[in-house]
Write an enzyme that holds these catalytic residues in place. Structure first.
Site, short mmCIF file in Angstrom:
data_model
loop_
_atom_site.label_atom_id
_atom_site.label_comp_id
_atom_site.label_asym_id
_atom_site.label_seq_id
_atom_site.Cartn_x
_atom_site.Cartn_y
_atom_site.Cartn_z
N TYR A 76 -20.54 -12.54 11.47
CA TYR A 76 -19.23 -11.89 11.39
C TYR A 76 -19.41 -10.39 11.48
O TYR A 76 -20.28 -9.82 10.83
CB TYR A 76 -18.51 -12.23 10.07
CG TYR A 76 -17.36 -13.16 10.31
CD1 TYR A 76 -16.31 -12.76 11.13
CD2 TYR A 76 -17.32 -14.44 9.75
CE1 TYR A 76 -15.25 -13.62 11.39
CE2 TYR A 76 -16.26 -15.29 10.00
CZ TYR A 76 -15.23 -14.87 10.83
OH TYR A 76 -14.19 -15.71 11.08
N ASP A 133 -5.14 -3.83 36.09
CA ASP A 133 -5.86 -5.03 35.66
C ASP A 133 -6.73 -5.45 36.85
O ASP A 133 -6.23 -6.01 37.83
CB ASP A 133 -4.85 -6.12 35.29
CG ASP A 133 -5.53 -7.43 34.91
OD1 ASP A 133 -6.74 -7.58 35.17
OD2 ASP A 133 -4.84 -8.31 34.36
N GLU A 143 -16.41 -8.00 11.91
CA GLU A 143 -15.09 -7.36 12.11
C GLU A 143 -15.23 -5.86 11.99
O GLU A 143 -15.92 -5.36 11.09
CB GLU A 143 -14.09 -7.90 11.08
CG GLU A 143 -13.63 -9.30 11.46
CD GLU A 143 -12.70 -9.93 10.44
OE1 GLU A 143 -12.38 -9.27 9.43
OE2 GLU A 143 -12.31 -11.08 10.65
N THR A 150 -11.39 -8.96 33.20
CA THR A 150 -12.23 -10.02 32.65
C THR A 150 -13.67 -9.66 33.03
O THR A 150 -13.90 -8.76 33.83
CB THR A 150 -11.89 -11.40 33.25
OG1 THR A 150 -11.97 -11.31 34.67
CG2 THR A 150 -10.51 -11.85 32.84
N ARG A 180 -17.57 -15.44 30.03
CA ARG A 180 -16.10 -15.40 29.96
C ARG A 180 -15.71 -14.38 28.90
O ARG A 180 -16.18 -14.46 27.77
CB ARG A 180 -15.53 -16.76 29.58
CG ARG A 180 -15.94 -17.88 30.49
CD ARG A 180 -15.07 -19.10 30.29
NE ARG A 180 -13.84 -18.93 31.04
CZ ARG A 180 -13.75 -19.08 32.36
NH1 ARG A 180 -14.79 -19.44 33.08
NH2 ARG A 180 -12.61 -18.90 32.97
N LYS A 235 -15.50 -12.95 36.50
CA LYS A 235 -15.15 -13.24 37.91
C LYS A 235 -16.18 -12.54 38.80
O LYS A 235 -17.34 -12.93 38.78
CB LYS A 235 -13.71 -12.80 38.17
CG LYS A 235 -12.68 -13.56 37.31
CD LYS A 235 -11.26 -13.24 37.67
CE LYS A 235 -10.28 -14.09 36.90
NZ LYS A 235 -9.87 -13.48 35.61
N1 DSN Z 1 -6.76 -17.90 35.91
C1 DSN Z 1 -7.34 -16.74 36.56
C2 DSN Z 1 -7.46 -16.94 38.03
O1 DSN Z 1 -7.86 -18.02 38.43
O2 DSN Z 1 -7.21 -16.02 38.79
C3 DSN Z 1 -6.59 -15.52 36.26
O3 DSN Z 1 -6.56 -15.34 34.89
#
Ligand code: DSN
Length: 426
Positions: free
Chosen positions: A47, A193, A49, A219, A228, A222
């Protein structure tokens, strides 16, 4: 303790599925083994925080080093002045940005989900559309590219407090400079974003949002090819122009408001094992090997889009600048749902996707989204894109012919076996 063969057998089954298929979901990728090792490691027990040097628990001295390393590497990648690596996901990152910047009921302006936008940019089904007054811009019908004139007209008429750039199904680059100029005229903030194209932006292959946008979220799993998770960054700190204060009612710089919005505003304990894995992936992004990877993504996407166009497929905006393409299947008399399900049978994985001005529901859709980050990680080059498109075309042209689909499935297996995935995992 006895090994849980039930779960581990399923994990192995998923490994085999990933190995034997052609993965074209634009938001997916294959992390390195060391990223996965960091994710499955002992910081999961801790933990922590708070933030480095300001934790609510003892024993955080090593965790502080892990998180600081991840932050510093991330700042270096994007030449950012400030970063927060704790958001559990991209949706959490955006939630924190809204919490830090806006008050409930404030207006936000984002790309319509049905035009390629994202749920968290104001969809009525999402917190962003429920807690804030969401307005939308779209793409132009003739070109499929962002309608900046519409964005400007809506911004000037409605005076949103935040304009959001970013998409989950848009294949072209963004004019961040123009959006910032519009925002400055109405005193709005700009959030970029960059969840989808972040890895390409990291290597200077697309326009730099940091130059023009107040805040950047993403994110990490990707094109960035990490675990993730989510991140928030800024190149320069600034004061919140809308009077949002900290929980004690004090005026604080945006960096402090964002930190407070992530924790304790929206999350509790950070996932330090994931932050360790983020740090590993950020280290990978800083290498020349990753630069070659990012360049190859663009080469592959362009080769693939040319191969689709050659076969009469209707690409929204006629091509791509980034890692993905959006295809309208109406001239092929197929829905997105049917295409996804049929390709699944041949072990080619992608997703159905609404196309701009779609006449079908999001559960059916008229299109598919195709992306190359995952196959590029496996080592596929431009010359490998044509055979993939040929296999896709054979399946889609024979959607009712199980024998033909089975034949392509066998071709897929022999084709993809030339590009081993995680051989170390047995
Ligand atoms: N679900 C994601 C995508 O496939 O683009 C976006 O958050």
């Amino acid at each position: 303790m006895q090994r849980d063969t039930q779960v581990f057998d399923l994990i192995h089954k998923e490994l085999e599925r990933q190995r034997n298929g052609i993965e074209l979901i634009a938001s997916e990728n294959f992390t390195s083994l060391q990223v996965m090792q960091a994710m499955g490691s002992v910081p999961t027990n801790k933990y922590a925080e708070g933030y480095p040097g300001k934790r609510f628990y003892g024993g955080c001295e090593v965790i502080d080093e892990i998180e600081t390393l991840a932050i510093e590497r991330l700042k270096k990648i994007f030449n950012a002045g400030w970063a927060n690596v704790q958001p559990h996901s991209g949706a959490q990152a955006n939630t924190a940005v809204f919490l830090a910047c806006l008050k409930p009921g404030d207006k936000i302006l984002g790309l319509d989900l049905s035009m390629g936008g994202h749920l968290t940019h104001g969809s009525p089904a999402n917190f962003s559309g429920k807690n804030y007054q969401a307005l939308f811009y779209g793409v132009k019908k003739d070109t499929g590219t962002i309608d900046y004139d519409q964005l400007e007209a809506t911004a000037k008429a409605e005076k949103p407090k935040m304009i959001i750039c970013g998409a989950s199904a848009y294949s072209r680059d963004w004019d961040y400079q123009r959006v910032r100029a519009i925002a400055d005229q109405i005193g709005a903030l700009v959030l970029a974003d960059i969840a989808h194209p972040a890895g390409l932006i990291a290597k200077g292959l697309l326009n730099d949002p940091f130059e023009h946008c107040h805040i950047v979220s993403s994110t990490t799993h990707k094109t960035l090819r990490g675990p993730r998770g989510g991140i928030i960054m800024m190149r320069h700190d600034f004061d919140n122009p809308f009077g949002v204060k900290d929980p004690k009612g004090n005026t604080r710089p945006m960096s402090a408001l964002l930190d407070l919005a992530v924790f304790p505003g929206m999350q509790g304990g950070p996932l330090e094992h994931v932050i360790a894995a983020k740090g590993v992936s950020f280290g990978e992004i800083l290498t020349d090997e990753y630069t070659i990877y990012a360049r190859q993504i663009i080469k592959n996407a362009q080769a693939m889009s040319a191969a689709f166009v050659k076969r009469g497929y209707n690409l929204i905006s006629n091509g791509t600048d980034n890692h993905l393409m959006l295809i309208d299947l109406r001239n092929k008399n197929l829905t997105g749902k049917k295409a996804q399900e049929t390709l699944d049978k041949a072990h080619i994985t992608l997703n159905k996707n609404a196309v701009p001005f779609d006449d079908k529901s999001p559960f059916i859709t008229s299109g598919i989204r195709v992306g190359v980050p995952a196959v590029t990680t496996r080592g596929l080059l431009e010359t490998d894109m044509e055979p993939i498109v040929e296999m896709i075309d054979t399946v889609l042209s024979n959607a009712g012919n199980e024998e033909k689909i089975n034949e392509v499935k066998n071709q897929v297996h022999s084709f993809i076996s030339r590009f081993p995935l995680y051989p170390e995992l047995g």
